[in-house]
Design an enzyme around this catalytic site. Structure first.
Site, mmCIF file in Angstrom:
data_model
loop_
_atom_site.group_PDB
_atom_site.id
_atom_site.type_symbol
_atom_site.label_atom_id
_atom_site.label_comp_id
_atom_site.label_asym_id
_atom_site.label_seq_id
_atom_site.Cartn_x
_atom_site.Cartn_y
_atom_site.Cartn_z
ATOM 1 N N ARG A 1 22.562 -60.320 -71.447
ATOM 2 C CA ARG A 1 22.800 -61.753 -71.633
ATOM 3 C C ARG A 1 21.584 -62.621 -71.366
ATOM 4 N NH1 ARG A 1 27.255 -59.399 -69.878
ATOM 5 N NH2 ARG A 1 26.661 -59.555 -67.688
ATOM 6 N N GLN B 1 -2.025 -57.138 -59.097
ATOM 7 C CA GLN B 1 -2.937 -58.245 -58.823
ATOM 8 C C GLN B 1 -2.734 -58.745 -57.397
ATOM 9 O OE1 GLN B 1 -4.654 -60.500 -61.464
ATOM 10 N NE2 GLN B 1 -3.798 -59.655 -63.333
ATOM 11 N N HIS C 1 0.417 -56.787 -71.851
ATOM 12 C CA HIS C 1 1.091 -55.509 -71.579
ATOM 13 C C HIS C 1 2.621 -55.645 -71.508
ATOM 14 C CE1 HIS C 1 0.783 -56.858 -67.411
ATOM 15 N NE2 HIS C 1 -0.467 -56.449 -67.272
ATOM 16 N N ASP D 1 -5.973 -51.124 -70.578
ATOM 17 C CA ASP D 1 -5.761 -51.718 -69.252
ATOM 18 C C ASP D 1 -6.326 -50.789 -68.178
ATOM 19 O OD1 ASP D 1 -4.984 -53.552 -67.349
ATOM 20 O OD2 ASP D 1 -2.910 -52.871 -67.248
ATOM 21 N N GLU E 1 -7.173 -62.328 -67.173
ATOM 22 C CA GLU E 1 -5.808 -61.971 -66.790
ATOM 23 C C GLU E 1 -5.557 -62.518 -65.386
ATOM 24 O OE1 GLU E 1 -2.801 -58.125 -66.595
ATOM 25 O OE2 GLU E 1 -4.949 -57.839 -66.319
ATOM 26 N N HIS F 1 -10.236 -53.416 -67.639
ATOM 27 C CA HIS F 1 -10.854 -53.925 -66.410
ATOM 28 C C HIS F 1 -12.117 -53.150 -66.063
ATOM 29 C CE1 HIS F 1 -7.471 -56.540 -65.557
ATOM 30 N NE2 HIS F 1 -6.677 -55.541 -65.876
ATOM 31 N N GLY G 1 1.565 -43.153 -71.783
ATOM 32 C CA GLY G 1 2.724 -42.315 -71.533
ATOM 33 C C GLY G 1 3.308 -42.485 -70.150
ATOM 34 N N ALA H 1 -0.873 -49.235 -60.811
ATOM 35 C CA ALA H 1 -1.886 -50.286 -60.750
ATOM 36 C C ALA H 1 -2.582 -50.495 -62.088
ATOM 37 C CB ALA H 1 -2.918 -49.955 -59.680
ATOM 38 N N ASN I 1 5.487 -54.391 -68.797
ATOM 39 C CA ASN I 1 4.927 -54.246 -67.462
ATOM 40 C C ASN I 1 4.689 -55.604 -66.810
ATOM 41 O OD1 ASN I 1 3.229 -51.733 -69.144
ATOM 42 N ND2 ASN I 1 4.689 -51.277 -67.525
#
Length: 371
Positions: free
Chosen positions: A218, A133, A207, A264, A121, A55, A239, A300, A210
């Site tokens: 199940r 978002q 991603h 990202d 995105e 971004h 990480g 974020a 996330n």
């Protein structure tokens, strides 16, 4: 120009030795040549890194709708081993996204990292899984809106993310998949809905883990459907977004060809702690926080870059070849630019990320020119 005495990773991502001849910004020959050139002994030449989901960085953001911000991103990435990138939008009104697409399509490359395409995105995602978002701008997708965005991009739209369950998405996905890569993401879809989207032409996952439905005993959710299929999957490897343990297990499943490392990152990447803006929302980077967060503590975006993530992967125990492919040829393949970038091969752009034996970044070449 000739790079002499190179240790490099070839098209098969195996270590090779020789000289690399560059003409008109492309690799024209690989071998051993009598002519003099730039001595590369003691260095390791990797393919230039390709970040298809970013971004912003160094104060600039795709959503700023300004060439100055694109320049900031491009220059920062070039100094950090990334030679090509896809500026990535967030959920905003379609009219505003059209302006963003038009700006990027007309952007004049200034010598930094190259824009390889545009990643949209949102806004055709799930409010339940909007993450960072702004849910105010999320809307149902329709083919007319897609065509507006694609036309405004002048063919530079490379990826668009949709939540397949958020609207009647069958025709949207089928239409979009004819022109760009369709990804599922920011989705609360069950596994069956995701698999239907894959059958309709979606081939990528935004991603992984996330902002999506998780895998349970199940109900596999979006995560289970992605891992069980043959689609490519983005992974934020800072990480924080995904733990090292989960990354190790995920790479075992995805193998060498399906894992795609992405930053990202947002505009705070490369800058100090403080308050920033992302998609019209306030985000905060604390000292030693490692990641940007909303006021409520929700993660974020990352504040890393792809080269740092590559080193993370190595430190997390991912083998060198797999980690390297995840940062180079795999993302290039997702955006269908693997014929020109993503590996060191005849005819491809002379984009190189040069390191030493300790994986410290030494030089970056873009189209054969030292960045």
């Amino acid at each position: 120009m000739i790079l002499k005495g190179c240790t490099f990773f070839n098209e098969g991502f195996e270590k090779e030795y020789g000289d690399i001849k560059i003409e008109n910004g492309r690799i024209s020959a690989i071998g051993f040549f009598p002519e003099k050139g730039r001595n590369m002994s003691g260095k390791i030449i990797l393919p230039g890194f390709v970040d298809i989901h970013i971004h912003g960085a160094f104060g600039g953001d795709t959503g700023d709708n300004s060439a100055e911000s694109l320049n900031k991103m491009s220059a920062y990435l070039a100094k950090n081993g990334v030679t090509s990138f896809c500026p990535t939008t967030m959920s905003r009104p379609v009219d505003e996204l059209v302006k963003t697409a038009e700006l990027i399509a007309s952007y004049n490359y200034g010598g930094g990292a190259k824009i390889a395409g545009i990643n949209f995105e949102g806004p055709f995602i799930s409010k339940e899984k909007c993450g960072s978002q702004n849910s105010e701008y999320i809307t149902k997708g329709d083919c007319a809106s897609f065509e507006r965005l694609y036309s405004a991009s002048n063919g530079m739209m490379k990826i668009i993310t949709v939540a397949p369950e958020a609207f009647d998405s069958d025709e949207f996905i089928k239409t979009a998949a004819q022109k760009c890569t369709v990804a599922i993401g920011h989705t609360n879809a069950v596994s069956a809905q995701c698999k239907r989207a894959f059958l309709n032409g979606a081939s990528h996952v935004t991603h992984l883990y996330n902002a999506m439905s998780q895998m349970t005993a199940r109900e596999p959710g979006a995560v289970g459907a992605a891992l069980d299929g043959d689609v490519s999957c983005e992974l934020i490897c800072d990480g924080f977004h995904i733990s090292p343990e989960v990354l190790r297990n995920t790479f075992k499943i995805l193998g060498e060809s399906r894992a795609v490392a992405v930053s990202d990152s947002m505009r705070a990447s490369g800058l100090k702690a403080g308050e920033y803006e992302l998609g019209g929302q306030r985000v905060f980077v604390n000292e030693n926080g490692g990641v940007a967060r909303l006021e409520n503590g929700t993660i974020a975006a990352s504040i890393t870059n792809l080269f740092e993530e590559f080193k993370n992967l190595i430190s997390f125990g991912i083998d060198f070849k797999t980690a390297l492919k995840a940062c180079t040829i795999n993302p290039a393949r997702v955006i269908k630019e693997d014929k020109s970038i993503g590996s060191i091969a005849l005819g491809k752009a002379a984009d190189f990320t040069v390191v030493d034996e300790s994986l410290e970044l030494k030089e970056v070449y873009i189209n054969g020119t030292l960045a």
